[in-house]
Design a protein around this motif. Structure first.
Motif, PDB file in Angstrom:
ATOM      1  N   LEU A 189      65.927  27.929  35.960  1.00 44.91           N
ATOM      2  CA  LEU A 189      66.781  28.991  36.494  1.00 44.91           C
ATOM      3  C   LEU A 189      66.690  29.046  38.015  1.00 44.91           C
ATOM      4  O   LEU A 189      67.692  29.200  38.716  1.00 44.91           O
ATOM      5  CB  LEU A 189      66.371  30.327  35.880  1.00 44.91           C
ATOM      6  N   ARG A 190      65.475  28.890  38.522  1.00 48.32           N
ATOM      7  CA  ARG A 190      65.249  28.885  39.982  1.00 48.32           C
ATOM      8  C   ARG A 190      66.043  27.772  40.653  1.00 48.32           C
ATOM      9  O   ARG A 190      66.743  27.990  41.650  1.00 48.32           O
ATOM     10  CB  ARG A 190      63.761  28.676  40.239  1.00 48.32           C
ATOM     11  N   ASP A 191      65.955  26.562  40.097  1.00 47.43           N
ATOM     12  CA  ASP A 191      66.608  25.422  40.723  1.00 47.43           C
ATOM     13  C   ASP A 191      68.127  25.500  40.630  1.00 47.43           C
ATOM     14  O   ASP A 191      68.834  24.808  41.378  1.00 47.43           O
ATOM     15  CB  ASP A 191      66.105  24.122  40.089  1.00 47.43           C
ATOM     16  N   GLN A 192      68.632  26.340  39.732  1.00 43.62           N
ATOM     17  CA  GLN A 192      70.079  26.568  39.638  1.00 43.62           C
ATOM     18  C   GLN A 192      70.518  27.775  40.462  1.00 43.62           C
ATOM     19  O   GLN A 192      71.688  28.156  40.442  1.00 43.62           O
ATOM     20  CB  GLN A 192      70.469  26.774  38.169  1.00 43.62           C
ATOM     21  N   GLY A 193      69.553  28.371  41.166  1.00 44.63           N
ATOM     22  CA  GLY A 193      69.882  29.499  42.026  1.00 44.63           C
ATOM     23  C   GLY A 193      69.958  30.833  41.315  1.00 44.63           C
ATOM     24  O   GLY A 193      70.389  31.829  41.905  1.00 44.63           O
ATOM     25  N   HIS A 194      69.481  30.903  40.066  1.00 45.32           N
ATOM     26  CA  HIS A 194      69.499  32.166  39.312  1.00 45.32           C
ATOM     27  C   HIS A 194      68.140  32.867  39.524  1.00 45.32           C
ATOM     28  O   HIS A 194      67.306  32.943  38.615  1.00 45.32           O
ATOM     29  CB  HIS A 194      69.751  31.894  37.827  1.00 45.32           C
ATOM     30  N   PHE A 195      67.950  33.370  40.718  1.00 40.43           N
ATOM     31  CA  PHE A 195      66.635  33.866  41.105  1.00 40.43           C
ATOM     32  C   PHE A 195      66.168  35.114  40.343  1.00 40.43           C
ATOM     33  O   PHE A 195      65.011  35.171  39.936  1.00 40.43           O
ATOM     34  CB  PHE A 195      66.594  34.099  42.615  1.00 40.43           C
ATOM     35  N   PRO A 196      66.996  36.125  40.130  1.00 38.67           N
ATOM     36  CA  PRO A 196      66.512  37.298  39.378  1.00 38.67           C
ATOM     37  C   PRO A 196      66.070  36.942  37.963  1.00 38.67           C
ATOM     38  O   PRO A 196      65.028  37.431  37.483  1.00 38.67           O
ATOM     39  CB  PRO A 196      67.721  38.234  39.365  1.00 38.67           C
ATOM     40  N   GLU A 197      66.843  36.088  37.283  1.00 40.09           N
ATOM     41  CA  GLU A 197      66.472  35.685  35.927  1.00 40.09           C
ATOM     42  C   GLU A 197      65.175  34.877  35.940  1.00 40.09           C
ATOM     43  O   GLU A 197      64.308  35.060  35.077  1.00 40.09           O
ATOM     44  CB  GLU A 197      67.592  34.864  35.290  1.00 40.09           C
ATOM     45  N   ALA A 198      65.039  33.991  36.918  1.00 40.96           N
ATOM     46  CA  ALA A 198      63.811  33.201  37.035  1.00 40.96           C
ATOM     47  C   ALA A 198      62.611  34.110  37.257  1.00 40.96           C
ATOM     48  O   ALA A 198      61.553  33.936  36.633  1.00 40.96           O
ATOM     49  CB  ALA A 198      63.935  32.200  38.183  1.00 40.96           C
ATOM     50  N   ASP A 199      62.776  35.084  38.129  1.00 43.44           N
ATOM     51  CA  ASP A 199      61.679  36.009  38.441  1.00 43.44           C
ATOM     52  C   ASP A 199      61.206  36.743  37.186  1.00 43.44           C
ATOM     53  O   ASP A 199      60.010  36.975  37.009  1.00 43.44           O
ATOM     54  CB  ASP A 199      62.125  37.003  39.504  1.00 43.44           C
ATOM     55  N   SER A 200      62.123  37.078  36.304  1.00 40.20           N
ATOM     56  CA  SER A 200      61.763  37.785  35.071  1.00 40.20           C
ATOM     57  C   SER A 200      60.808  36.951  34.232  1.00 40.20           C
ATOM     58  O   SER A 200      59.796  37.456  33.722  1.00 40.20           O
ATOM     59  CB  SER A 200      63.036  38.110  34.271  1.00 40.20           C
ATOM     60  N   TYR A 201      61.100  35.666  34.093  1.00 38.78           N
ATOM     61  CA  TYR A 201      60.218  34.800  33.292  1.00 38.78           C
ATOM     62  C   TYR A 201      58.898  34.528  34.010  1.00 38.78           C
ATOM     63  O   TYR A 201      57.839  34.435  33.364  1.00 38.78           O
ATOM     64  CB  TYR A 201      60.933  33.487  32.959  1.00 38.78           C
ATOM     65  N   TYR A 202      58.934  34.392  35.329  1.00 38.02           N
ATOM     66  CA  TYR A 202      57.678  34.226  36.067  1.00 38.02           C
ATOM     67  C   TYR A 202      56.767  35.433  35.840  1.00 38.02           C
ATOM     68  O   TYR A 202      55.550  35.284  35.641  1.00 38.02           O
ATOM     69  CB  TYR A 202      57.953  34.066  37.560  1.00 38.02           C
ATOM     70  N   ARG A 203      57.344  36.606  35.859  1.00 39.02           N
ATOM     71  CA  ARG A 203      56.539  37.821  35.690  1.00 39.02           C
ATOM     72  C   ARG A 203      55.946  37.908  34.285  1.00 39.02           C
ATOM     73  O   ARG A 203      54.806  38.343  34.101  1.00 39.02           O
ATOM     74  CB  ARG A 203      57.384  39.060  36.010  1.00 39.02           C
ATOM     75  N   GLN A 204      56.717  37.494  33.288  1.00 40.20           N
ATOM     76  CA  GLN A 204      56.175  37.463  31.933  1.00 40.20           C
ATOM     77  C   GLN A 204      54.997  36.495  31.845  1.00 40.20           C
ATOM     78  O   GLN A 204      53.974  36.796  31.220  1.00 40.20           O
ATOM     79  CB  GLN A 204      57.260  37.036  30.943  1.00 40.20           C
ATOM     80  N   ALA A 205      55.143  35.324  32.454  1.00 44.89           N
ATOM     81  CA  ALA A 205      54.062  34.336  32.441  1.00 44.89           C
ATOM     82  C   ALA A 205      52.841  34.849  33.191  1.00 44.89           C
ATOM     83  O   ALA A 205      51.693  34.611  32.776  1.00 44.89           O
ATOM     84  CB  ALA A 205      54.551  33.029  33.055  1.00 44.89           C
ATOM     85  N   MET A 206      53.056  35.585  34.276  1.00 47.68           N
ATOM     86  CA  MET A 206      51.936  36.131  35.055  1.00 47.68           C
ATOM     87  C   MET A 206      51.113  37.121  34.240  1.00 47.68           C
ATOM     88  O   MET A 206      49.885  37.187  34.379  1.00 47.68           O
ATOM     89  CB  MET A 206      52.459  36.812  36.318  1.00 47.68           C
ATOM     90  N   GLN A 207      51.777  37.872  33.392  1.00 47.41           N
ATOM     91  CA  GLN A 207      51.042  38.825  32.554  1.00 47.41           C
ATOM     92  C   GLN A 207      50.132  38.104  31.567  1.00 47.41           C
ATOM     93  O   GLN A 207      49.068  38.606  31.195  1.00 47.41           O
ATOM     94  CB  GLN A 207      52.030  39.709  31.796  1.00 47.41           C
ATOM     95  N   LEU A 208      50.546  36.906  31.145  1.00 45.59           N
ATOM     96  CA  LEU A 208      49.766  36.143  30.172  1.00 45.59           C
ATOM     97  C   LEU A 208      48.695  35.279  30.832  1.00 45.59           C
ATOM     98  O   LEU A 208      47.580  35.167  30.320  1.00 45.59           O
ATOM     99  CB  LEU A 208      50.707  35.258  29.344  1.00 45.59           C
ATOM    100  N   GLU A 209      49.031  34.653  31.951  1.00 48.12           N
ATOM    101  CA  GLU A 209      48.088  33.754  32.630  1.00 48.12           C
ATOM    102  C   GLU A 209      48.144  33.992  34.137  1.00 48.12           C
ATOM    103  O   GLU A 209      48.704  33.192  34.893  1.00 48.12           O
ATOM    104  CB  GLU A 209      48.423  32.288  32.324  1.00 48.12           C
ATOM    105  N   PRO A 210      47.569  35.088  34.591  1.00 46.61           N
ATOM    106  CA  PRO A 210      47.661  35.433  36.021  1.00 46.61           C
ATOM    107  C   PRO A 210      46.977  34.429  36.948  1.00 46.61           C
ATOM    108  O   PRO A 210      47.294  34.378  38.136  1.00 46.61           O
ATOM    109  CB  PRO A 210      46.985  36.805  36.096  1.00 46.61           C
ATOM    110  N   ASP A 211      46.043  33.623  36.427  1.00 47.29           N
ATOM    111  CA  ASP A 211      45.321  32.679  37.275  1.00 47.29           C
ATOM    112  C   ASP A 211      45.883  31.262  37.204  1.00 47.29           C
ATOM    113  O   ASP A 211      45.281  30.336  37.768  1.00 47.29           O
ATOM    114  CB  ASP A 211      43.844  32.659  36.876  1.00 47.29           C
ATOM    115  N   SER A 212      46.995  31.070  36.533  1.00 44.52           N
ATOM    116  CA  SER A 212      47.561  29.731  36.383  1.00 44.52           C
ATOM    117  C   SER A 212      48.018  29.173  37.729  1.00 44.52           C
ATOM    118  O   SER A 212      48.877  29.746  38.400  1.00 44.52           O
ATOM    119  CB  SER A 212      48.748  29.773  35.411  1.00 44.52           C
TER     120      SER A 212
END
Length: 592
Positions: A189-212
């Motif tokens: 999503l990021r590489d296609q320029g869909h930044f808000p949607e990409a950010d949503s998935y990044y935030r979900q991943a951060m909740q699961l693996e904040p140290d990744s």
């Protein structure tokens, strides 16, 4: 009595397998060895002993054990899967793939073999075959999230983004805490320029693996692409702190400083990356761009050759040629093959070197992309021109080859010796007559390009709405020269414009249209190079961190004497540029 022995053996193997799965390799290995001592024909024990040796990195022992198991039971498909895994560890890709294929000869529906073969094909960029394997695996077992994840990666490499989205989504649907799939989907999503949607998935991943660190690195690129440099730097630094020998993050940190025009720090990080992996060409390539930007041409041209040594060298030119590379050997009585490379603008800028090459003697064969063929037909210094045909060029009767953008280094070009005479490209007179009737007879006629190609759009394109003031300049008529890669761009124009680009079929047409105009206003695209090569007056709009060929700070170009450069004074500040252009365009129109 026999059933008791069978039960004991089964229990013993089960116990060993349990220890194996929990990482107690030495204990498990000892049990497998005892089983073999009592039952020398136990193929499973040999196989499992081979797996432990593989985990320990003892590939020779692993090979002996697994091959012995296969010799005893050649119809066990799983043994061949393990053999393929061993060849993967040994980096013997051919034997790895052959082993997985053998497993599928025995059991065509074995999901594990299909999955491994699909991954192996993907890693060797055989994406169509990879997709077939993974789709078959999914058909056999539609509940395995990893299969959808790998298929999503394959589709992403194939640029089949819709299917990639769907595959990653199905992986997450089957495994809601699948952070790898979330990160890959966010990256897509990021590489296609869909930044808000990409950010949503990044935030979900951060909740699961904040140290990744994978997540932090991906998120750093996410911020970097949006010019949020402080946030990007913070993410990159966290990766460096956790993994000081991470090559990619040092390169990206260098690019970050380069994008901020902080060339000194950019060079520091590129040098660090080069020390980490001297064989990787990325750092040397980006370092060359800094040196060329600063006018340090001698070293810059040398390091610019790293563009052909990068992992993604096919993006420069898709083929490796069999003929010797020309490095300034005598050319009398020889034939040299010159191939264009990279973008249309690169070819237009550097064909100026072909007459100099011809002066060295010999016969010059020039390969060019089809879109430029008509424009460059009959170009000085070229004895024979061929069009790129989607397959490796014929090299029979060729003595040497050379990439077009290697010529400045061979000719030892510096700022004082750039062959800057213009025009060196002219328009077809017949085509010019077709465009002349469309221009104003009374006004100052200006051509306009505001969109760069999609891969550079986030950086080089200027929104047409910001350019609206130039349409109000008295006695100035504006004509678009814009080609639209996406029909939606045409549909979303903020106001009506007479866009000649809709009728342009080739660069020969573009040249003819340019010839009919008094001045060109354009972002950094091939049109800027073409207008400059034709000696037409050009106002070129540059982002804050401009491409190396525009140097730094100066507002003129030694490559194109009739060009004026307008640089952003702050990131994304197109308005400041347009304000200056309105003033200069008004003066130009009044003078005419």
């Amino acid at each position: 009595m026999a059933s008791t022995e069978s039960f004991d053996r089964t229990a013993t193997i089960s116990n060993a397998v349990t220890l194996h799965r929990h990482g107690e390799l030495d204990q498990a290995s000892a049990i497998y060895a005892r089983i073999i001592e009592k039952e020398p024909g136990n193929a499973d024990a040999f196989h499992l002993l081979g797996l432990i040796a593989m985990e320990k990195g003892d590939y020779a022992k692993a090979g002996r054990s697994i091959l012995h198991a296969i010799k005893m039971n050649p119809e066990n498909a799983l043994y061949y899967v393990s053999l393929g895994d061993l060849y993967q560890c040994r980096k013997d890709r051919e034997k790895q793939i052959a082993s997985y294929r053998q497993a599928l000869m025995i059991d065509p529906d074995l999901v594990k073999a299909l999955y491994r073969l699909g991954k192996a094909y993907a890693e060797t960029e055989r994406f169509a075959e990879a997709a077939i394997c993974l789709r078959q695996a999914i058909e056999n077992n539609p509940d395995v999230p990893e299969l959808y994840y790998e298929l999503g990666e394959v589709y992403a490499f194939q640029k089949d983004f819709k299917r990639a989205y769907e595959a990653f989504d199905k992986a997450i649907e089957r495994k809601p805490d699948y952070t790898a799939a979330m990160i890959s989907l966010a990256n897509l999503l990021r590489d296609q320029g869909h930044f808000p949607e990409a950010d949503s998935y990044y935030r979900q991943a951060m909740q699961l693996e904040p140290d990744s660190t994978v997540l932090k690195y991906s998120r750093g690129i996410f911020y970097h692409m949006q010019h949020a440099y402080d946030e990007a730097r913070d993410c990159y630094q966290q990766v460096i702190d956790a993994h000081p020998a991470h090559y990619g993050v040092h390169v990206n940190m260098g690019k970050l400083f380069q994008d901020r025009n902080d060339y000194a720090n950019a060079l520091i990080y590129y040098q660090r990356a080069q020390r980490i992996d001297p064989a990787n060409g990325d750092a040397r390539f980006y370092r060359s761009l800094v040196l060329l930007s600063l006018g340090e041409f001698e070293q810059g041209w040398k390091e610019y050759e790293a563009r052909l040594e990068r992992e993604k060298w096919q993006f420069i030119y898709p083929y490796r040629l069999s003929t010797p590379r020309w490095r300034d050997e005598p050319l009398e009585g020889k034939t040299i093959f010159v191939h264009s490379e990279q973008g249309f603008g690169d070819t237009i800028q550097f064909v100026r070197y072909l007459p100099l090459l011809k002066q060295r003697g010999g016969r010059v064969v020039f390969e060019v992309r089809p879109q430029l063929f008509d424009l460059l037909q009959g170009f000085p210094g070229v004895d024979f021109m061929v069009s790129m045909a989607g397959k490796p060029p014929v090299q029979s009767n060729i003595d040497y080859h050379v990439p077009l953008l290697s010529l400045p280094g061979i000719f030892k070009t510096d700022l004082e010796t750039i062959p800057g005479a213009v025009p060196y490209i002219t328009a077809d007179a017949e085509k010019v007559r077709l465009w002349e009737t469309r221009r104003s007879e009374d006004d100052f006629n200006v051509g306009l390009v505001w969109l760069a190609k999609p891969s550079y759009r986030h950086n080089k394109s200027c929104p047409l709405k910001i350019l609206e003031p130039i349409f109000s300049i008295p006695k100035v008529s504006i004509y678009g020269l814009q080609k639209f890669d996406d029909p939606k761009d045409h549909a979303m124009l903020p106001f009506k414009i007479d866009n000649w680009g809709d009728g342009i079929e080739s660069f020969a047409d573009t040249a003819a249209a340019i010839q009919c105009l008094d001045l060109i206003v354009t972002v950094d695209t091939a049109v800027a190079h073409l207008a400059g090569a034709m000696g037409k007056r050009v106002f070129t709009l540059l982002p804050f961190s401009a491409d190396w060929r525009w140097s730094t700070k100066r507002n003129d170009s030694p490559w194109y004497p009739t060009m004026t450069l307008y640089r952003q004074v702050a990131v994304d500040d197109w308005k400041g540029i347009v304000d200056r252009i309105v003033k200069d365009l008004s003066k130009a129109a009044a003078y005419e």
